[in-house]
Enzyme design. Structure first.
Site, short mmCIF file in Angstrom:
data_model
loop_
_atom_site.label_atom_id
_atom_site.label_comp_id
_atom_site.label_asym_id
_atom_site.label_seq_id
_atom_site.Cartn_x
_atom_site.Cartn_y
_atom_site.Cartn_z
N GLU A 166 0.88 -1.26 -0.05
CA GLU A 166 -0.02 0.01 -0.01
C GLU A 166 0.97 1.24 0.09
OE1 GLU A 166 -3.20 -0.14 3.03
OE2 GLU A 166 -3.80 -1.79 2.55
N GLU A 356 -5.28 -8.69 1.58
CA GLU A 356 -5.93 -8.29 2.71
C GLU A 356 -7.35 -8.25 2.62
OE1 GLU A 356 -4.04 -5.07 4.81
OE2 GLU A 356 -2.02 -5.61 4.41
C1 FCB Z 1 -4.34 -1.90 5.81
C2 FCB Z 1 -2.88 -2.28 6.18
C3 FCB Z 1 -2.76 -3.15 7.38
C4 FCB Z 1 -3.99 -2.95 8.40
C5 FCB Z 1 -5.15 -2.98 7.83
C6 FCB Z 1 -6.23 -2.98 8.66
O1 FCB Z 1 -4.32 -0.65 5.20
O2 FCB Z 1 -2.23 -2.89 5.12
O3 FCB Z 1 -1.47 -3.30 7.88
O4 FCB Z 1 -3.41 -1.99 9.29
O5 FCB Z 1 -5.34 -1.79 6.99
#
Ligand code: FCB
Length: 450
Positions: A166, A356
């Protein structure tokens, strides 16, 4: 959703869990680890909601064996984690054998439990000693050195590696919005950082491939799905501007394309920063792209002077049509499909991993167990979207839940729990929540039906 089918394509589907170094490891100054920008940021008053830090976190460096055993017990065969750059290189940018040893032991443990590692080189914990951080072009070259070190030391044991996690967050939250380390507040700086991050990505891929050409290499982005608050041309333009900042800013360098004009107008001294040949370096061929998805955003025309510069303002979801999570993010499963479809209509993408997806559900323990229903529903509905996308022929090869453990949620400290395993920070006791058991049963059915 009954069973999670994994047989829509010829590629085996990975259901995994994810963590990152700073959020779980602790051991902030053990075995020669040097401070990261997050270690320093946490020391500054007012930066972290509960004034906490990552010094102890989940004590994963001490408890990694227990954590890997737990993953295996839950049925996970895939684990995404990040390597801490300041743990494996010292303040003179030399390898730190003791830090590297931790990851070697972690990889041994994963191999013994038949869990495939999926590593990320940079999940925000930049060594604090690098002058200027991501504002300094030199940091991109230091990142390539670090990538090369990991390729040499661990490369033959890492089948899949992402360079950055990210980069929008590192650049914009870190240098424009002062929400993340290092806490800067300058729009042009965010773009300088974004450029250096993407340059670092390209240099790292080149450096890695020179050592180990067979590793599958990619990057993890968090594309934003921005809906306009109304059909007015102003709100529509604002939503588009938000997507340019959050998506095009990172996807265009990956294909060697210049930033759209509205971004180029926001960076000062662009010619000196974006040097000839840089775009070619950024655009290394990718074996995969990781997408992180949590929610969507709603944009209106800018409402403040600061936002006027950005070109948009985010507003809370209208009418509360969808429920909000404990951190206040809208639960919008359809967004996962919409964002994949939208990106695919704009860019030619390599195979996708959802690296994620998860939810802040702060339900605590009650009589020794945790009935995190919101998380169970969230995971079911988002997995259903992944399943549907795959059925439609989209090449999505994996889904990683964020996160294995409750952990340090950046500026929110320990106030938000994203884990499928509850962590009692006073005792470090781990207790799988209902959601962990749900995934365990989905993985059992999936392996039984394939
Ligand atoms: C994402 C991050 C991760 C975590 C989630 C909730 O943006 O990559 O580390 O904090 O959010």
């Amino acid at each position: 959703m009954q069973a999670f089918q994994t047989s829509f394509s010829k590629h085996p589907f990975e259901l995994g869990c994810a963590t990152s170094s700073f959020q779980i490891e602790g051991a902030a100054d053990s075995d020669g680890k040097v401070p990261s920008i997050w270690d320093s940021f946490c020391q500054q008053p007012g930066r972290i909601k509960d004034a906490s830090d990552g010094r102890t976190a989940c004590e994963h460096v001490l408890r990694y064996r227990e954590d890997v055993a737990l993953m295996a017990e839950l049925g996970f065969r895939h684990y995404r984690f990040s390597i801490s750059w300041p743990r494996v290189m010292d303040a003179q940018n030399r390898p730190n054998a003791a830090g590297l040893d931790f990851y070697k032991r972690l990889l041994d443990e994963l191999a013994q439990h038949d869990i495939t590692p999926n590593a990320t080189l940079f999940h925000w914990d930049l060594p604090d000693h690098l002058p200027g951080g991501w504002l300094n072009r030199d940091t991109a070259y230091r990142f390539a050195d670090y990538a090369q070190l990991i390729a040499k030391e661990l490369g033959d044991r890492l089948p899949r590696v992402a360079t950055l996690n990210e980069p929008w967050c590192s650049a914009y939250l870190g240098y424009d919005r002062a929400v993340f380390a290092p806490g800067g507040r300058n729009r042009s700086d965010a773009l300088v950082a974004a450029h250096h991050l993407m340059l670092a990505h390209g240099l790292a891929i080149k450096a890695w491939r020179a050592v180990n050409p067979s590793t599958s290499l990619g990057i993890v982005l968090n594309p934003e799905l921005c809906d306009a608050a109304s059909a007015s041309p102003e709100d529509e333009a604002a939503a588009r501007m938000a997507e340019i900042e959050r998506n095009d800013c990172f996807f265009s360098p990956l294909v060697g394309r210049d930033w759209p004009a509205p971004l180029l107008q926001q960076i000062k001294g662009a010619e000196a920063i974006r040097q000839p040949g840089d775009l070619g370096i950024c655009a290394q061929p990718l074996d995969f792209i990781g997408l992180n998805y949590y929610t969507r955003s709603i944009a209106t025309a800018p409402k403040t002077a600061e936002d006027a510069e950005r070109g948009y303002t985010f507003v809370p979801p209208i009418g509360q049509a969808y429920p909000l999570t404990d951190i206040g993010w809208e639960i919008y499963p359809e967004g996962l499909s919409r964002v994949v479809e939208r990106l695919k209509s704009q860019w030619s993408l390599p195979p996708i991993w959802i690296t994620e997806n998860g939810v802040a559900d702060n339900t605590g323990l009650s009589e020794g167990s945790c009935d995190d229903r919101m998380r169970c529903d969230y995971l079911r509905s988002h997995l259903a979207q992944v399943q549907q996308l795959r059925q439609q022929g989209h090449d999505i090869r994996g889904y990683y839940v964020w996160s294995l453990l409750d952990n340090f949620e950046w500026a929110h400290g320990y106030t938000q729990r994203f884990g499928i395993v509850h962590v009692d920070y006073a005792t470090q006791r781990r207790v799988p929540k209902a959601s962990a058991l749900l995934l365990q049963s989905l993985m059992r059915t999936a392996s039984a039906t394939n």
